[in-house]
Write a protein that holds these residues in place. Sequence first.
Motif: not given
Length: 150
Positions: A96, A112-114, A127-131
């Motif tokens: 992350r 904020r994401g992977t 991020c959540d369901d989006q790239t």
Amino acid sequence: MSQRLLNLLEPVVTDLGYELWHLESVGAGRSSVLRLYIDSPEGIALEDCEKVSREVSALLDVEDTSSSQYQLEVSSPGMDRPLVTADHFQRFIGERARINMFAPVAGQRKFRGTILAVNGDMVDLGCDDQTYSLATGDMAKARLEPVFEE
């Protein structure tokens, strides 16, 4: 940060057995700070920072790279290490990260994401369901976000 300074310091840090993770200069005049982040597979201890600080100080005194005063700081990048280059992101695919952009991307500046993938200087962040594809050169600040297991 000056490429000349990076080219001067990186071989010294490498010869001591460490990786120069990041180099930054903060402030100006008497409050100027030259900060080196060093890393190694075994981690970084206080003695490692002291060793690098002595060698870098001696080199900078000889080279006189700047006419201004500065304070030298040497430290580990830490668990929330700065991510600056595509190689940094590549090393932490699946981890992350928090990223702030200079200008909005898809209407936002903070992400904020992977870290999903790295293609050239583009980082794909889930991020959540989006790239989102974010350019490293457009990032104001990026840091690894440690995850603590309970």
